[in-house]
Scaffold this motif. Structure first.
Motif, PDB file in Angstrom:
ATOM      1  N   ALA A  32       0.831  -1.207   0.000  1.00 22.69           N
ATOM      2  CA  ALA A  32       0.000   0.000   0.000  1.00 22.69           C
ATOM      3  C   ALA A  32       0.865   1.256   0.000  1.00 22.69           C
ATOM      4  N   ILE A  35       2.256   1.756  -3.567  1.00 24.06           N
ATOM      5  CA  ILE A  35       1.215   2.311  -4.447  1.00 24.06           C
ATOM      6  C   ILE A  35       1.031   3.800  -4.163  1.00 24.06           C
ATOM      7  N   ALA A  39       1.639   7.005  -6.768  1.00 23.79           N
ATOM      8  CA  ALA A  39       0.523   7.912  -7.075  1.00 23.79           C
ATOM      9  C   ALA A  39       0.807   9.323  -6.565  1.00 23.79           C
ATOM     10  N   VAL A  64      -5.896   7.780  -5.404  1.00 21.54           N
ATOM     11  CA  VAL A  64      -5.133   6.577  -5.061  1.00 21.54           C
ATOM     12  C   VAL A  64      -4.095   6.887  -3.985  1.00 21.54           C
ATOM     13  N   HIS A  65      -3.439   8.025  -4.121  1.00 18.01           N
ATOM     14  CA  HIS A  65      -2.427   8.413  -3.134  1.00 18.01           C
ATOM     15  C   HIS A  65      -3.042   8.538  -1.741  1.00 18.01           C
ATOM     16  N   SER A  68      -4.554   4.954  -0.427  1.00 11.01           N
ATOM     17  CA  SER A  68      -3.576   3.914  -0.109  1.00 11.01           C
ATOM     18  C   SER A  68      -2.698   4.295   1.071  1.00 11.01           C
ATOM     19  N   MET A 115      -8.957   0.211  -4.387  1.00 11.16           N
ATOM     20  CA  MET A 115      -8.165   0.522  -5.575  1.00 11.16           C
ATOM     21  C   MET A 115      -9.029   0.452  -6.832  1.00 11.16           C
TER      22      MET A 115
END
Length: 563
Positions: A32, A35, A39, A64-65, A68, A115
């Motif tokens: 995570a 990711i 992002a 997403v940033h 996650s 996600m």
């Protein structure tokens, strides 16, 4: 600061099933984080004009940033560390391990669903505002289902830790919880409460998306509640981990005793819940009396963290001076050089402490009712907030993983002589990112706009500041990636004894101060001086904020997106 005499041996002696669970959770947490780093870097590059992307794609990067990092990295790691230290508190392993595995499975499923919801359809940002999906309920369905799965995991998994901590008392093997046991108990309780809050916040959106409930018109107020818990719970976890790691790296226990430590951790229960009012300062119908009350209460939100900081620093200082190291340790700040800086965990905690001080300074600026409406929708928020999320909390969590993973896996920490520099490099990038971001916020740069040029109508300085933000973000991402990847190597099958994770040919990476006799004449001044500097800086930057914001045109300030 009480803990087991040998942290490494305690983790190594856990049952194989417990170690597999902890390694699996750490692997998902680091995934995570990876990711989120990618992002986040993409978002910074788009904002700085270094990466071309249509607005929708830029907002997907941002979603997403936030999702996650803020939800899955921070909370999966917290859950793993909570279970790990609860299991080693008495050395008996985990109670109700099947419940812990169920909770982890729910959190993993939540990551997958979140996600999917973040990368498909309408980008909803990390708060999942239902108004953005009013014409596309399906987009909200997957997004919220991810959060609900995470919420259920946060309610199930800490229960295993609670039973693990209480089991010795039920068996008559323990009269009372230790200071660390009490802290872990409170931490687990807060995680469960956060799970309930997330369920309360995001379940109405799922029901509406399925056509069996009304539109969640009160989502904003519900979000403020869950956000407040998710904002301050990681800080509580950070302080607990400082306690644990300081003993693991130096052998130092609190000079104030266990009872006082328990009182400090109890303060989180007293001071944190009522301070959630300041997250609502942008609500248009919020009564004036509530705004004033929120500002007053907000002044107390950092009391537990600062008190625990004072305990830890004072304990370290008096033990360092008790080593009898002469002028090197006798100078006001000379003892700091005696800390085990060659261990990556110590370097990460040093960065965490510095970042916390900077974060508290600018958080104080933002929680004032007069400044919040002017700054909350500007880049001031991500500019200061990364001092907490990255510099303080993430660095502390990585420090804890750098101690736990080699111990449970038996594989030495990868290249500690290199890894110990990565937190400082990340901090350098953070200073660039934060300085440019906070300055941009003072000058009115909006925080949720990918292109701030406004068809070349915006001040030229805005673009320069966003470019600087992108450069700082790139440095942060690179250093954090190397640091996290080096720690993740410990998840691989062991090739060396774990002892080499804390020692090197040049000598030990830790120190042993636990047996020092602390004399009554020793004084600890660094902690109080640090607090005084933070308070002075709080007022100074508040004054700067008022002056700069008053000079801006009305259209450049304010907003309604909240936190």
């Amino acid at each position: 600061m009480t803990h087991t005499p040998n942290t490494t041996n305690r983790f190594a002696s856990l049952p194989p099933a417990d170690r597999r669970l902890l390694k699996s959770m750490a692997a998902v947490a680091l995934l995570a984080l990876a990711i989120g780093i990618v992002a986040g870097l993409a978002t910074a590059l788009v904002r700085g004009g270094l990466l071309s992307a249509i607005p929708n794609t830029g907002y997907q990067f941002l979603t997403v940033h936030g999702v996650s990092i803020f939800f899955y990295w921070l909370f999966t790691t917290q859950a793993a560390l909570l279970l790990g230290f609860a299991a080693t508190e008495r050395g008996d392993g985990l109670a109700w391990p099947h419940l812990a595995w169920l909770g982890f499975g729910l959190m993993l499923a939540g990551l997958g669903l979140s996600m999917v919801g973040s990368l498909t359809g309408t980008p909803l940002l990390y708060n999942g505002a239902p108004e953005m999906a009013i014409d596309k309920p399906r987009d909200l369905l997957f997004f919220n289902l991810g959060y609900l799965s995470l919420a259920l995991g946060l309610m199930a998994l800490p229960a295993s830790a609670i039973v693990t901590l209480l089991r010795p008392r039920w068996r008559g093997q323990q009269d009372r919880l230790s200071a660390l046991g009490f802290a872990l108990f409170a931490w687990a309780g807060f995680l469960i409460v956060t799970g309930f809050a997330a369920l309360y916040t995001f379940a109405p959106g799922v029901l509406w998306a399925l056509g069996i409930g009304p539109f969640p018109a009160s989502h904003g107020t519900r979000w403020h509640i869950v956000f407040h818990n998710m904002h301050y719970l990681p800080l509580m976890a950070t302080v607990i981990l400082w306690y644990v790691l300081m003993q693991a790296l130096t052998g130092v226990k609190s000079v104030f005793g266990e009872r006082f430590s328990k009182i400090v951790f109890s303060m989180y229960l007293i001071f944190v819940p009522p301070t959630s009012l300041y997250h609502m300062f942008l609500e248009p119908n919020l009564p004036k009396v509530v705004q004033v009350g929120g500002s007053i209460l907000s002044l107390f939100v950092s009391v537990p963290t600062l008190t625990a900081f004072l305990i830890i620093v004072a304990s370290l200082e008096v033990h360092a001076r008790a080593q009898g190291t002469g002028r090197k340790g006798g100078a006001l700040f000379g003892w700091i050089r005696l800390l085990p800086w060659r261990h990556p965990a110590m370097a990460a905690m040093g960065v965490a402490v510095l970042s916390m001080g900077l974060g508290l300074v600018f958080a104080f600026v933002l929680i004032q009712a007069q400044l919040a409406p002017l700054l909350s929708d500007t880049f001031f928020v991500p500019g200061y907030f990364h001092f907490f999320t990255l510099g303080t909390v993430s660095m502390t969590l990585l420090a804890a993983l750098s101690v736990m993973l080699p111990a449970i896996g038996g594989r030495a920490l990868w290249r500690p002589e290199l890894l110990r520099w990565m937190p400082w490099l990340a901090f350098a990038g953070l200073l660039v990112f934060g300085a440019a971001g906070i300055t941009a916020g003072y000058l009115g740069v909006p925080r949720r706009v990918m292109n701030v040029s406004y068809q070349n109508q915006a001040p030229a300085l805005w673009h320069g500041l966003m470019l600087t933000v992108a450069i700082g973000g790139a440095i942060m991402a690179a250093a954090l990636s190397v640091f996290a990847a080096g720690i993740a190597v410990s998840l691989l099958p062991a090739r060396q004894l774990v002892g080499s994770a804390v020692a090197s040919p040049g000598g030990s990476l830790t120190v042993s101060w636990g047996g020092a006799v602390v004399q009554s004449g020793l004084r600890a001044w660094v902690g109080p001086i640090s607090i005084a500097v933070i308070v002075i800086a709080m007022y100074a930057f508040s004054a700067v904020g008022f002056e700069l914001m008053q000079a801006l045109p009305v259209t450049a300030t304010g907003g309604a997106s909240g936190h």
